[in-house]
Design a protein around this motif. Structure first.
Motif, mmCIF file in Angstrom:
data_model
loop_
_atom_site.group_PDB
_atom_site.id
_atom_site.type_symbol
_atom_site.label_atom_id
_atom_site.label_comp_id
_atom_site.label_asym_id
_atom_site.label_seq_id
_atom_site.Cartn_x
_atom_site.Cartn_y
_atom_site.Cartn_z
ATOM 1 N N ALA A 88 -3.983 8.265 -3.475
ATOM 2 C CA ALA A 88 -2.929 8.180 -2.899
ATOM 3 C C ALA A 88 -3.064 8.120 -1.301
ATOM 4 C CB ALA A 88 -1.700 9.201 -3.273
ATOM 5 N N ALA A 89 -3.786 9.165 -1.068
ATOM 6 C CA ALA A 89 -4.323 9.375 0.364
ATOM 7 C C ALA A 89 -4.897 8.243 1.094
ATOM 8 C CB ALA A 89 -5.376 10.694 0.720
ATOM 9 N N GLY A 90 -6.016 7.469 0.366
ATOM 10 C CA GLY A 90 -6.593 6.461 0.840
ATOM 11 C C GLY A 90 -5.630 5.302 1.114
ATOM 12 N N ALA A 91 -4.537 4.943 0.015
ATOM 13 C CA ALA A 91 -3.690 3.855 0.153
ATOM 14 C C ALA A 91 -2.563 4.268 1.358
ATOM 15 C CB ALA A 91 -2.855 3.666 -1.001
ATOM 16 N N ALA A 92 -2.318 5.373 1.602
ATOM 17 C CA ALA A 92 -1.281 5.809 2.702
ATOM 18 C C ALA A 92 -2.080 5.523 3.944
ATOM 19 C CB ALA A 92 -0.866 6.964 2.591
ATOM 20 N N SER A 93 -3.448 5.809 3.918
ATOM 21 C CA SER A 93 -4.079 5.680 5.281
ATOM 22 C C SER A 93 -4.247 4.086 5.394
ATOM 23 C CB SER A 93 -5.280 6.226 5.244
ATOM 24 O OG SER A 93 -6.366 5.698 4.516
ATOM 25 N N ILE A 94 -4.502 3.467 4.639
ATOM 26 C CA ILE A 94 -4.433 1.781 4.901
ATOM 27 C C ILE A 94 -3.371 1.381 5.222
ATOM 28 C CG2 ILE A 94 -4.796 -0.207 3.744
ATOM 29 C CD1 ILE A 94 -7.082 1.100 1.846
ATOM 30 N N ALA A 95 -1.993 1.976 4.481
ATOM 31 C CA ALA A 95 -0.840 1.540 4.990
ATOM 32 C C ALA A 95 -0.568 1.734 6.371
ATOM 33 C CB ALA A 95 0.210 2.015 3.956
ATOM 34 N N LYS A 96 -0.973 2.965 6.887
ATOM 35 C CA LYS A 96 -0.830 3.497 8.178
ATOM 36 C C LYS A 96 -1.437 2.215 9.239
ATOM 37 C CE LYS A 96 -0.546 8.339 7.732
ATOM 38 N NZ LYS A 96 -0.887 9.503 8.081
ATOM 39 N N ILE A 97 -2.590 2.070 8.947
ATOM 40 C CA ILE A 97 -3.476 1.077 9.725
ATOM 41 C C ILE A 97 -2.779 -0.156 9.940
ATOM 42 C CG2 ILE A 97 -5.653 0.091 9.993
ATOM 43 C CD1 ILE A 97 -6.903 2.562 8.797
ATOM 44 N N LEU A 98 -2.534 -0.471 8.595
ATOM 45 C CA LEU A 98 -1.728 -2.066 8.623
ATOM 46 C C LEU A 98 -0.792 -2.148 9.304
ATOM 47 C CD1 LEU A 98 -2.631 -3.173 5.062
ATOM 48 C CD2 LEU A 98 -3.430 -4.016 6.959
ATOM 49 N N PHE A 136 0.745 -1.485 -0.076
ATOM 50 C CA PHE A 136 -0.036 -0.028 -0.110
ATOM 51 C C PHE A 136 0.863 1.201 0.119
ATOM 52 C CE2 PHE A 136 -3.630 -2.805 1.354
ATOM 53 C CZ PHE A 136 -4.742 -2.224 0.499
ATOM 54 N N ILE A 137 2.032 1.203 0.604
ATOM 55 C CA ILE A 137 3.033 2.377 0.480
ATOM 56 C C ILE A 137 3.313 2.718 -0.853
ATOM 57 C CG2 ILE A 137 5.282 3.190 1.315
ATOM 58 C CD1 ILE A 137 4.661 2.065 4.020
ATOM 59 N N VAL A 138 3.753 1.281 -1.502
ATOM 60 C CA VAL A 138 4.341 1.625 -2.800
ATOM 61 C C VAL A 138 3.114 2.343 -3.863
ATOM 62 C CG1 VAL A 138 4.969 0.480 -4.843
ATOM 63 C CG2 VAL A 138 5.858 -0.004 -2.774
ATOM 64 N N LEU A 139 1.808 1.770 -3.568
ATOM 65 C CA LEU A 139 0.760 2.208 -4.393
ATOM 66 C C LEU A 139 0.447 3.579 -4.214
ATOM 67 C CD1 LEU A 139 -1.917 1.168 -6.062
ATOM 68 C CD2 LEU A 139 -3.070 0.882 -4.139
ATOM 69 N N ALA A 140 0.588 4.051 -2.860
ATOM 70 C CA ALA A 140 0.390 5.438 -2.390
ATOM 71 C C ALA A 140 1.391 6.272 -3.261
ATOM 72 C CB ALA A 140 0.534 5.695 -0.915
#
Length: 53
Positions: free
Chosen positions: A24-34, A8-12
């Motif tokens: 990008a914001a959505g993928a970054a927030s998912i990466a933070k949660i995970l 998800f970080i790479v996707l962001a």
């Protein structure tokens, strides 16, 4: 789970380069949660893995 966080970080980063701010914001927030879930599970596994004498 750490592999999903990196994905998800790479996707962001890729979405941010191409100008898709919302994605990008959505993928970054998912990466933070995970990442935080991974940290919590790691700490729990450290404490459960200790042997009491």
């Amino acid at each position: 789970m750490l592999r999903w966080t990196i994905t998800f970080i790479v996707l962001a980063i890729i979405a941010a380069v191409f100008g898709f701010g919302g994605i990008a914001a959505g993928a970054a927030s998912i990466a933070k949660i995970l990442f935080f879930i991974f940290l919590v599970l790691f700490v729990v596994s450290l404490f459960r893995g200790k042997k009491i004498l």
